[in-house]
Design an enzyme around this catalytic site. Structure first.
Site, PDB file in Angstrom:
ATOM      1  N   SER A   9       0.847  -1.195   0.000  1.00  0.00           N
ATOM      2  CA  SER A   9       0.000   0.000   0.000  1.00  0.00           C
ATOM      3  C   SER A   9       0.878   1.238   0.000  1.00  0.00           C
ATOM      4  O   SER A   9       1.630   1.475   0.957  1.00  0.00           O
ATOM      5  CB  SER A   9      -0.888   0.006   1.240  1.00  0.00           C
ATOM      6  OG  SER A   9      -1.426   1.301   1.407  1.00  0.00           O
ATOM      7  N   HIS A  34      -1.123  -1.175  -4.264  1.00  0.00           N
ATOM      8  CA  HIS A  34      -2.432  -0.874  -3.673  1.00  0.00           C
ATOM      9  C   HIS A  34      -2.491   0.636  -3.451  1.00  0.00           C
ATOM     10  O   HIS A  34      -1.655   1.197  -2.737  1.00  0.00           O
ATOM     11  CB  HIS A  34      -2.573  -1.647  -2.371  1.00  0.00           C
ATOM     12  CG  HIS A  34      -3.868  -1.454  -1.660  1.00  0.00           C
ATOM     13  ND1 HIS A  34      -5.008  -2.160  -1.977  1.00  0.00           N
ATOM     14  CD2 HIS A  34      -4.217  -0.638  -0.633  1.00  0.00           C
ATOM     15  CE1 HIS A  34      -6.000  -1.795  -1.172  1.00  0.00           C
ATOM     16  NE2 HIS A  34      -5.544  -0.865  -0.347  1.00  0.00           N
ATOM     17  N   ASP A  36      -4.621   3.751  -2.128  1.00  0.00           N
ATOM     18  CA  ASP A  36      -5.728   4.127  -1.247  1.00  0.00           C
ATOM     19  C   ASP A  36      -6.227   5.524  -1.573  1.00  0.00           C
ATOM     20  O   ASP A  36      -5.554   6.514  -1.273  1.00  0.00           O
ATOM     21  CB  ASP A  36      -5.256   4.077   0.214  1.00  0.00           C
ATOM     22  CG  ASP A  36      -5.079   2.651   0.719  1.00  0.00           C
ATOM     23  OD1 ASP A  36      -6.024   1.868   0.603  1.00  0.00           O
ATOM     24  OD2 ASP A  36      -3.977   2.339   1.223  1.00  0.00           O
ATOM     25  N   MET A  38      -8.850   8.374  -0.737  1.00  0.00           N
ATOM     26  CA  MET A  38      -9.741   8.781   0.374  1.00  0.00           C
ATOM     27  C   MET A  38     -10.231  10.195   0.121  1.00  0.00           C
ATOM     28  O   MET A  38      -9.451  11.053  -0.296  1.00  0.00           O
ATOM     29  CB  MET A  38      -8.967   8.765   1.692  1.00  0.00           C
ATOM     30  CG  MET A  38      -8.330   7.436   2.030  1.00  0.00           C
ATOM     31  SD  MET A  38      -7.464   7.562   3.600  1.00  0.00           S
ATOM     32  CE  MET A  38      -6.634   5.980   3.647  1.00  0.00           C
ATOM     33  N   HIS A  73      -8.172   1.265  -4.211  1.00  0.00           N
ATOM     34  CA  HIS A  73      -9.100   1.062  -3.091  1.00  0.00           C
ATOM     35  C   HIS A  73      -9.808   2.382  -2.846  1.00  0.00           C
ATOM     36  O   HIS A  73      -9.229   3.316  -2.284  1.00  0.00           O
ATOM     37  CB  HIS A  73      -8.300   0.588  -1.869  1.00  0.00           C
ATOM     38  CG  HIS A  73      -9.132   0.378  -0.648  1.00  0.00           C
ATOM     39  ND1 HIS A  73      -8.580   0.202   0.598  1.00  0.00           N
ATOM     40  CD2 HIS A  73     -10.475   0.319  -0.470  1.00  0.00           C
ATOM     41  CE1 HIS A  73      -9.549   0.044   1.492  1.00  0.00           C
ATOM     42  NE2 HIS A  73     -10.708   0.126   0.871  1.00  0.00           N
ATOM     43  N   MET A  75     -12.012   4.646  -1.056  1.00  0.00           N
ATOM     44  CA  MET A  75     -12.704   4.969   0.204  1.00  0.00           C
ATOM     45  C   MET A  75     -13.359   6.331   0.027  1.00  0.00           C
ATOM     46  O   MET A  75     -12.905   7.353   0.546  1.00  0.00           O
ATOM     47  CB  MET A  75     -11.689   4.950   1.358  1.00  0.00           C
ATOM     48  CG  MET A  75     -11.266   3.533   1.720  1.00  0.00           C
ATOM     49  SD  MET A  75      -9.751   3.489   2.679  1.00  0.00           S
ATOM     50  CE  MET A  75      -8.537   3.526   1.380  1.00  0.00           C
ATOM     51  N   MET A 144     -11.873  -5.878   5.090  1.00  0.00           N
ATOM     52  CA  MET A 144     -11.021  -4.929   5.831  1.00  0.00           C
ATOM     53  C   MET A 144     -10.684  -5.509   7.201  1.00  0.00           C
ATOM     54  O   MET A 144     -11.563  -6.001   7.914  1.00  0.00           O
ATOM     55  CB  MET A 144     -11.732  -3.585   6.028  1.00  0.00           C
ATOM     56  CG  MET A 144     -11.883  -2.745   4.772  1.00  0.00           C
ATOM     57  SD  MET A 144     -10.330  -2.324   3.946  1.00  0.00           S
ATOM     58  CE  MET A 144      -9.476  -1.354   5.201  1.00  0.00           C
ATOM     59  N   GLY A 151      -3.166   4.161   7.764  1.00  0.00           N
ATOM     60  CA  GLY A 151      -2.216   3.062   7.800  1.00  0.00           C
ATOM     61  C   GLY A 151      -1.744   2.858   9.225  1.00  0.00           C
ATOM     62  O   GLY A 151      -2.041   3.663  10.116  1.00  0.00           O
ATOM     63  N   GLY A 152      -1.025   1.777   9.449  1.00  0.00           N
ATOM     64  CA  GLY A 152      -0.365   1.572  10.742  1.00  0.00           C
ATOM     65  C   GLY A 152      -1.280   1.174  11.884  1.00  0.00           C
ATOM     66  O   GLY A 152      -0.902   1.305  13.047  1.00  0.00           O
ATOM     67  N   ASP A 178      -6.769  -6.262   4.177  1.00  0.00           N
ATOM     68  CA  ASP A 178      -6.120  -4.949   4.162  1.00  0.00           C
ATOM     69  C   ASP A 178      -6.166  -4.333   5.552  1.00  0.00           C
ATOM     70  O   ASP A 178      -7.246  -4.061   6.080  1.00  0.00           O
ATOM     71  CB  ASP A 178      -6.859  -4.060   3.141  1.00  0.00           C
ATOM     72  CG  ASP A 178      -6.264  -2.668   3.024  1.00  0.00           C
ATOM     73  OD1 ASP A 178      -5.171  -2.435   3.563  1.00  0.00           O
ATOM     74  OD2 ASP A 178      -6.900  -1.818   2.367  1.00  0.00           O
TER      75      ASP A 178
HETATM   76  C1  DX5 Z   1      -6.417   1.784   5.382  1.00  0.00           C
HETATM   77  C2  DX5 Z   1      -5.904   1.436   4.011  1.00  0.00           C
HETATM   78  C3  DX5 Z   1      -4.805   0.458   4.003  1.00  0.00           C
HETATM   79  C4  DX5 Z   1      -3.540   0.890   4.684  1.00  0.00           C
HETATM   80  C5  DX5 Z   1      -2.818  -0.341   5.176  1.00  0.00           C
HETATM   81  O1  DX5 Z   1      -7.571   2.532   5.217  1.00  0.00           O
HETATM   82  O2  DX5 Z   1      -6.959   0.885   3.240  1.00  0.00           O
HETATM   83  O3  DX5 Z   1      -4.521   0.034   2.672  1.00  0.00           O
HETATM   84  O4  DX5 Z   1      -2.697   1.632   3.863  1.00  0.00           O
HETATM   85  O5  DX5 Z   1      -1.717   0.050   5.902  1.00  0.00           O
HETATM   86  P1  DX5 Z   1      -0.983  -0.913   6.958  1.00  0.00           P
HETATM   87  O6  DX5 Z   1      -0.517  -2.103   6.222  1.00  0.00           O
HETATM   88  O7  DX5 Z   1       0.112  -0.045   7.473  1.00  0.00           O
HETATM   89  O8  DX5 Z   1      -2.007  -1.259   8.006  1.00  0.00           O
HETATM   90 ZN    ZN Z   2      -6.473  -0.020   1.342  1.00  0.00          ZN
END
Ligand code: DX5
Ligand code: ZN
Length: 232
Positions: A9, A34, A36, A38, A73, A75, A144, A151-152, A178
């Protein structure tokens, strides 16, 4: 039959060096990137959108011989609205959230009519059953394993029964997980039957991304093999 697909990601990338970091991921064995997207409405965060995907596509042209797949992805609150732009920018797969649309069947058709693969995601609070009537038409289902937006975060093992039910019902479906995937959590996800692994922090912050990608892949392949589902 299904394959292991590892999708770093890019939310975890240093955005000042995005192009170079993306090349590094593919050079380290990533199958997909990947991406993301948003909008600050569907999730409480804003990340990136079509202009960045467009720039990345110029940097990483589609190729028959090298990995170049963009897994988007979405969102966003109005997933219908962004389909043409993501297709034009160079997205290969469009994952919308089940919670964001009134008509998932029509949205799947719209995505495919724009030449992209169609996938549907469920947030942790959404039961997986909503995906069953759609699954035949989907290229991938995303379970999910954190609340979308950042992330994180910490992996939610209680989502694994969703993955297991999908794998039982649809043995050949691409099933993505994810959020919070890394060396400690991959065994649970692989055992439940996930074959498409998104990992942001774990891969981007690894000393050796190549080693991390291989570790994730080995876990998935081991499980697919034991189920007789591995496409070698
Ligand atoms: C969260 C994202 C993920 C995120 C995953 O909303 O959809 O793709 O980047 O990050 P890690 O692997 O750090 O949890
Ligand atoms: Zn994602």
């Amino acid at each position: 039959m299904v394959k292991s697909i590892i999708a770093p990601s890019i939310l975890a990338s240093d955005f000042a060096n995005l192009g170079c970091n993306c090349h590094r991921m593919y050079d380290s064995g990533a199958d997909w990137l990947h991406i993301d997207v948003m909008d600050g409405h569907f999730v409480p965060n804003i990340s990136m959108g079509p202009p960045i995907i467009d720039s990345l596509r110029k940097e990483i042209p589609r190729s028959e011989t090298k990995a170049s797949f963009f897994d988007c992805h979405m969102m966003v609150s109005e997933p219908e609205k962004w389909v043409p732009e993501i297709a034009k920018a160079g997205g290969d797969q469009y994952t919308f959230h089940y919670e964001s649309t009134k008509d998932p069947v029509a949205l799947v058709k719209l995505i495919k009519s724009h030449g992209m693969k169609a996938a549907c995601a469920v947030k942790p609070g959404t039961p997986v059953d909503v995906l069953y009537p759609l699954a035949e038409d989907l290229d991938m289902a995303l379970v999910m394993t954190v609340e979308p937006g950042f992330g994180g975060q910490k992996f939610m093992p209680e989502m694994m029964p969703k993955v297991e039910s999908l794998r039982q019902k649809f043995p050949e479906l691409n099933i993505q997980v994810d959020g919070g995937l890394g060396h400690e959590t991959i065994p649970a996800a692989a055992e439940a039957g996930a074959n498409v692994i998104v990992a942001g922090t774990a891969v981007f912050k690894a000393q050796d991304p190549k080693e991390m990608i291989q570790l994730l892949r080995n876990a998935v392949n081991k499980n697919l093999k034991s189920r007789g589902l591995l496409d070698e």
